[in-house]
Write an enzyme that holds these catalytic residues in place. Structure first.
Site, PDB file in Angstrom:
ATOM      1  N   CYS A   1      37.001   1.857  -2.489  1.00  0.00           N
ATOM      2  CA  CYS A   1      37.704   3.117  -2.771  1.00  0.00           C
ATOM      3  C   CYS A   1      37.274   4.105  -1.690  1.00  0.00           C
ATOM      4  O   CYS A   1      36.191   3.978  -1.118  1.00  0.00           O
ATOM      5  CB  CYS A   1      37.306   3.615  -4.154  1.00  0.00           C
ATOM      6  SG  CYS A   1      37.748   5.323  -4.499  1.00  0.00           S
ATOM      7  N   HIS A   2      38.105   5.119  -1.440  1.00  0.00           N
ATOM      8  CA  HIS A   2      37.758   6.056  -0.374  1.00  0.00           C
ATOM      9  C   HIS A   2      36.447   6.786  -0.624  1.00  0.00           C
ATOM     10  O   HIS A   2      35.749   7.174   0.312  1.00  0.00           O
ATOM     11  CB  HIS A   2      38.904   7.050  -0.137  1.00  0.00           C
ATOM     12  CG  HIS A   2      39.147   7.240   1.322  1.00  0.00           C
ATOM     13  ND1 HIS A   2      40.389   7.358   1.874  1.00  0.00           N
ATOM     14  CD2 HIS A   2      38.278   7.292   2.358  1.00  0.00           C
ATOM     15  CE1 HIS A   2      40.270   7.483   3.177  1.00  0.00           C
ATOM     16  NE2 HIS A   2      39.008   7.447   3.490  1.00  0.00           N
ATOM     17  N   THR A   3      36.069   6.953  -1.882  1.00  0.00           N
ATOM     18  CA  THR A   3      34.810   7.654  -2.192  1.00  0.00           C
ATOM     19  C   THR A   3      33.617   6.895  -1.591  1.00  0.00           C
ATOM     20  O   THR A   3      32.663   7.510  -1.110  1.00  0.00           O
ATOM     21  CB  THR A   3      34.671   7.824  -3.718  1.00  0.00           C
ATOM     22  OG1 THR A   3      35.880   8.398  -4.212  1.00  0.00           O
ATOM     23  CG2 THR A   3      33.509   8.730  -4.076  1.00  0.00           C
TER      24      THR A   3
ATOM     25  N   HIS B   1      31.757   0.984  -6.370  1.00  0.00           N
ATOM     26  CA  HIS B   1      31.860   1.454  -7.752  1.00  0.00           C
ATOM     27  C   HIS B   1      33.126   0.981  -8.451  1.00  0.00           C
ATOM     28  O   HIS B   1      33.352   1.327  -9.600  1.00  0.00           O
ATOM     29  CB  HIS B   1      31.768   2.981  -7.790  1.00  0.00           C
ATOM     30  CG  HIS B   1      32.910   3.640  -7.098  1.00  0.00           C
ATOM     31  ND1 HIS B   1      32.986   3.717  -5.730  1.00  0.00           N
ATOM     32  CD2 HIS B   1      34.033   4.206  -7.575  1.00  0.00           C
ATOM     33  CE1 HIS B   1      34.114   4.317  -5.404  1.00  0.00           C
ATOM     34  NE2 HIS B   1      34.769   4.609  -6.498  1.00  0.00           N
ATOM     35  N   GLU B   2      33.959   0.186  -7.755  1.00  0.00           N
ATOM     36  CA  GLU B   2      35.181  -0.306  -8.399  1.00  0.00           C
ATOM     37  C   GLU B   2      35.001  -1.812  -8.520  1.00  0.00           C
ATOM     38  O   GLU B   2      34.982  -2.506  -7.497  1.00  0.00           O
ATOM     39  CB  GLU B   2      36.381   0.048  -7.501  1.00  0.00           C
ATOM     40  CG  GLU B   2      37.693   0.032  -8.225  1.00  0.00           C
ATOM     41  CD  GLU B   2      38.830   0.624  -7.378  1.00  0.00           C
ATOM     42  OE1 GLU B   2      38.950   1.848  -7.305  1.00  0.00           O
ATOM     43  OE2 GLU B   2      39.574  -0.162  -6.794  1.00  0.00           O
TER      44      GLU B   2
ATOM     45  N   CYS C   1      27.884   8.573 -23.197  1.00  0.00           N
ATOM     46  CA  CYS C   1      26.698   8.271 -24.028  1.00  0.00           C
ATOM     47  C   CYS C   1      27.067   8.174 -25.496  1.00  0.00           C
ATOM     48  O   CYS C   1      26.336   7.619 -26.291  1.00  0.00           O
ATOM     49  CB  CYS C   1      25.610   9.332 -23.809  1.00  0.00           C
ATOM     50  SG  CYS C   1      25.921  10.901 -24.646  1.00  0.00           S
TER      51      CYS C   1
ATOM     52  N   CYS D   1      26.598  13.148 -26.916  1.00  0.00           N
ATOM     53  CA  CYS D   1      26.539  14.562 -26.510  1.00  0.00           C
ATOM     54  C   CYS D   1      27.810  15.301 -26.956  1.00  0.00           C
ATOM     55  O   CYS D   1      28.763  14.705 -27.443  1.00  0.00           O
ATOM     56  CB  CYS D   1      26.365  14.659 -24.998  1.00  0.00           C
ATOM     57  SG  CYS D   1      27.844  14.214 -24.082  1.00  0.00           S
TER      58      CYS D   1
ATOM     59  N   CYS E   1      30.948  13.947 -25.259  1.00  0.00           N
ATOM     60  CA  CYS E   1      31.404  12.654 -25.780  1.00  0.00           C
ATOM     61  C   CYS E   1      32.013  12.816 -27.169  1.00  0.00           C
ATOM     62  O   CYS E   1      32.923  12.085 -27.542  1.00  0.00           O
ATOM     63  CB  CYS E   1      30.251  11.653 -25.798  1.00  0.00           C
ATOM     64  SG  CYS E   1      29.825  11.086 -24.136  1.00  0.00           S
TER      65      CYS E   1
ATOM     66  N   CYS F   1      30.486  13.618 -19.875  1.00  0.00           N
ATOM     67  CA  CYS F   1      29.239  13.334 -20.602  1.00  0.00           C
ATOM     68  C   CYS F   1      28.039  14.077 -19.992  1.00  0.00           C
ATOM     69  O   CYS F   1      27.845  14.054 -18.785  1.00  0.00           O
ATOM     70  CB  CYS F   1      29.006  11.823 -20.579  1.00  0.00           C
ATOM     71  SG  CYS F   1      27.452  11.313 -21.293  1.00  0.00           S
TER      72      CYS F   1
ATOM     73  N   ARG G   1      27.334  11.919 -16.693  1.00  0.00           N
ATOM     74  CA  ARG G   1      28.345  12.456 -15.781  1.00  0.00           C
ATOM     75  C   ARG G   1      27.989  12.051 -14.346  1.00  0.00           C
ATOM     76  O   ARG G   1      26.807  11.988 -13.995  1.00  0.00           O
ATOM     77  CB  ARG G   1      28.325  13.974 -15.904  1.00  0.00           C
ATOM     78  CG  ARG G   1      29.354  14.670 -15.077  1.00  0.00           C
ATOM     79  CD  ARG G   1      29.212  16.172 -15.229  1.00  0.00           C
ATOM     80  NE  ARG G   1      29.265  16.610 -16.628  1.00  0.00           N
ATOM     81  CZ  ARG G   1      29.272  17.900 -16.993  1.00  0.00           C
ATOM     82  NH1 ARG G   1      29.211  18.846 -16.093  1.00  0.00           N
ATOM     83  NH2 ARG G   1      29.333  18.222 -18.271  1.00  0.00           N
TER      84      ARG G   1
ATOM     85  N   CYS H   1      38.156   2.258 -11.299  1.00  0.00           N
ATOM     86  CA  CYS H   1      38.129   3.611 -10.711  1.00  0.00           C
ATOM     87  C   CYS H   1      39.526   4.110 -10.371  1.00  0.00           C
ATOM     88  O   CYS H   1      40.137   4.839 -11.139  1.00  0.00           O
ATOM     89  CB  CYS H   1      37.225   3.670  -9.490  1.00  0.00           C
ATOM     90  SG  CYS H   1      37.399   5.208  -8.579  1.00  0.00           S
TER      91      CYS H   1
ATOM     92  N   ARG I   1      44.694  -1.509  -1.943  1.00  0.00           N
ATOM     93  CA  ARG I   1      43.356  -1.897  -2.361  1.00  0.00           C
ATOM     94  C   ARG I   1      43.007  -3.264  -1.766  1.00  0.00           C
ATOM     95  O   ARG I   1      43.826  -4.181  -1.769  1.00  0.00           O
ATOM     96  CB  ARG I   1      43.260  -1.999  -3.889  1.00  0.00           C
ATOM     97  CG  ARG I   1      42.882  -0.675  -4.548  1.00  0.00           C
ATOM     98  CD  ARG I   1      41.548  -0.161  -4.024  1.00  0.00           C
ATOM     99  NE  ARG I   1      41.062   0.996  -4.726  1.00  0.00           N
ATOM    100  CZ  ARG I   1      41.101   2.250  -4.269  1.00  0.00           C
ATOM    101  NH1 ARG I   1      41.666   2.520  -3.102  1.00  0.00           N
ATOM    102  NH2 ARG I   1      40.582   3.238  -4.977  1.00  0.00           N
TER     103      ARG I   1
END
Ligand code: NAD
Ligand code: ZN
Length: 380
Positions: free
Chosen positions: A48-50, A70-71, A100, A103, A106, A114, A118, A178, A373
């Protein structure tokens, strides 16, 4: 129980040693999961670009050496103390922001922010003890957004794992982890276009195309795609985009171009570029009185959003979203089911595939703006 439970696992991971330098496949040690953590065998991951932004570290804080990614989709190998929701063998999607379930966020129907889990892009360690679970010859390697999926095994907080249908093919649904959910949810959960309305989508990468898909599902009649890369326009038609605008083709701001095309502005806009000028245009191109703009892209850390307050007085609304407002554990299994029920088409997002050993090719493709992708197969 697998034979690796409670043991350090040695496996391959793609380590980012320095900003902008090709990742290096290294043998890493992955410690067993601690309290409320889960160790996951990653089967497929995508870029992903992130990931690219944090690898380049031009507009983000540099933190190296680090395992990005992360994907992804994987299978639980073992669980740490206190984990009751997941067991070895469960199929999971790691998510960069967690749930979680305890909280105020959530418990709120309106939020997925969260308090505990987060997204935190500057934290390279686990929450439980402030340490990394990855090392090379005892020297720690930092985590990335709690997921670090560019590794054959990773350790993730249980709150950042969506348990999904084991029949769902991980090489397809990994992208739900993601980009696809982010864009789809930005439109369906946040912008909420009405049937027959007009929607502008800025940035036609995976996230923007998923936002367009959301607009099509919602029954929008005009979907205007905006991108600086004209090659995107042909692909975008498959995702319901009806008209295209390349800001480079005009000598006036794109918001003015869109206002002229739509008799005063679009009903909704969704920004999926990460560029501040596109964010401002996405806001200013919505119709006064009712228009809603939703920001999705991750900006440069020094970016400042500048617009006339009159835009707000004229009843244009500006919103932003993380992860399309989906709660990872509660909502993502249902997005996977949408794919299983053929409501959501994922195949059209998957344009390339590379073996893990050639992960740097996925970076090259993204930097060149090719494809949507690129799936990275961990077993190859
Ligand atoms: P991508 O690079 O594949 O797509 C971005 C597209 O935007 C490209 O086609 C590019 O040509 C276009 N673009 C760039 N600047 C532009 C401009 N000024 N005007 C018009 N178009 C422009 O990226 P992606 O993977 O689809 O991700 C899109 C954005 O979403 C990134 O910023 C990413 O970090 C962000 N993101 C946010 C979340 C969230 O929860 N908020 C989650 C995932 C990704
Ligand atoms: Zn929470």
């Amino acid at each position: 129980m697998s034979t690796t439970t409670g043991q350090v696992i040695r496996c391959k991971a793609a380590v980012a040693w320095e900003a902008g330098k090709p990742l290096v496949i290294e043998e890493v040690e992955v410690a067993p999961p601690q309290k409320m953590e889960v160790r996951v065998k990653i089967h497929f991951t995508a870029l992903c670009h992130t990931d690219v932004y944090f690898w380049e570290a031009k507009g983000q804080n540099p933190l190296f050496p680090r395992i990005l990614g992360h994907e992804a989709g994987g299978v639980v190998e073992s669980v740490g103390e206190g984990v009751t929701d997941l067991a070895p063998g469960d199929h999971v999607l790691p998510v960069f922001t967690g749930e979680c379930k305890e909280c105020a966020h959530c418990k709120s129907e309106e939020s997925n922010m969260c308090d505990l889990l987060r997204i935190n892009t500057d934290r390279g360690v686990m929450i439980h003890d402030g340490k990394s679970r990855f090392s090379i010859n005892g020297k720690p390697i930092f985590h990335f957004v709690g997921t670090s999926t560019f590794s054959e095994y990773t350790v993730v907080h249980v709150g950042c794992l969506a348990k999904i249908n084991p029949l769902a093919p991980l090489d397809k649904v990994c992208v739900v982890s993601c980009g696809i959910s982010t864009g789809l949810g930005a439109t369906l959960n946040v912008a909420k276009p009405k049937k027959g309305s007009s929607v502008a989508v800025f940035g036609l990468g995976a996230v923007g195309l998923a936002a367009a898909e959301g607009a099509r599902i919602a029954g929008a009649s005009r979907i205007i795609g905006v991108d600086l890369n004209s090659n995107r326009f042909e692909i975008a038609k498959k995702f319901g985009v009806t008209e295209f605008v390349n800001p480079k083709d005009y000598n006036k701001p794109v918001q003015e171009v869109i206002a002229e095309m739509t008799n005063g502005g679009v009903d909704r806009s969704v920004e999926c570029t990460g560029h501040i000028d596109a964010m401002i245009s996405a806001f200013e191109c919505v119709h006064d009185g009712w228009g809603v703009a939703v920001l999705v892209g991750v900006p440069h850390k020094d970016a400042v959003f500048k617009t006339s307050p009159l835009n707000f007085l004229n009843e244009k609304t500006l919103k932003g979203t993380f992860y399309g407002n989906y709660k990872p554990r509660s909502d993502i299994p249902a997005v996977v089911e949408q794919y299983m029920n053929k409501e959501l088409e994922l195949e059209k997002f998957l344009t390339h595939e590379v073996p893990f050993s050639e992960i740097n090719k996925a970076f090259d493709l993204m930097l060149k703006g090719e494809g949507i992708r690129c799936i990275i197969r961990m077993d190859a």
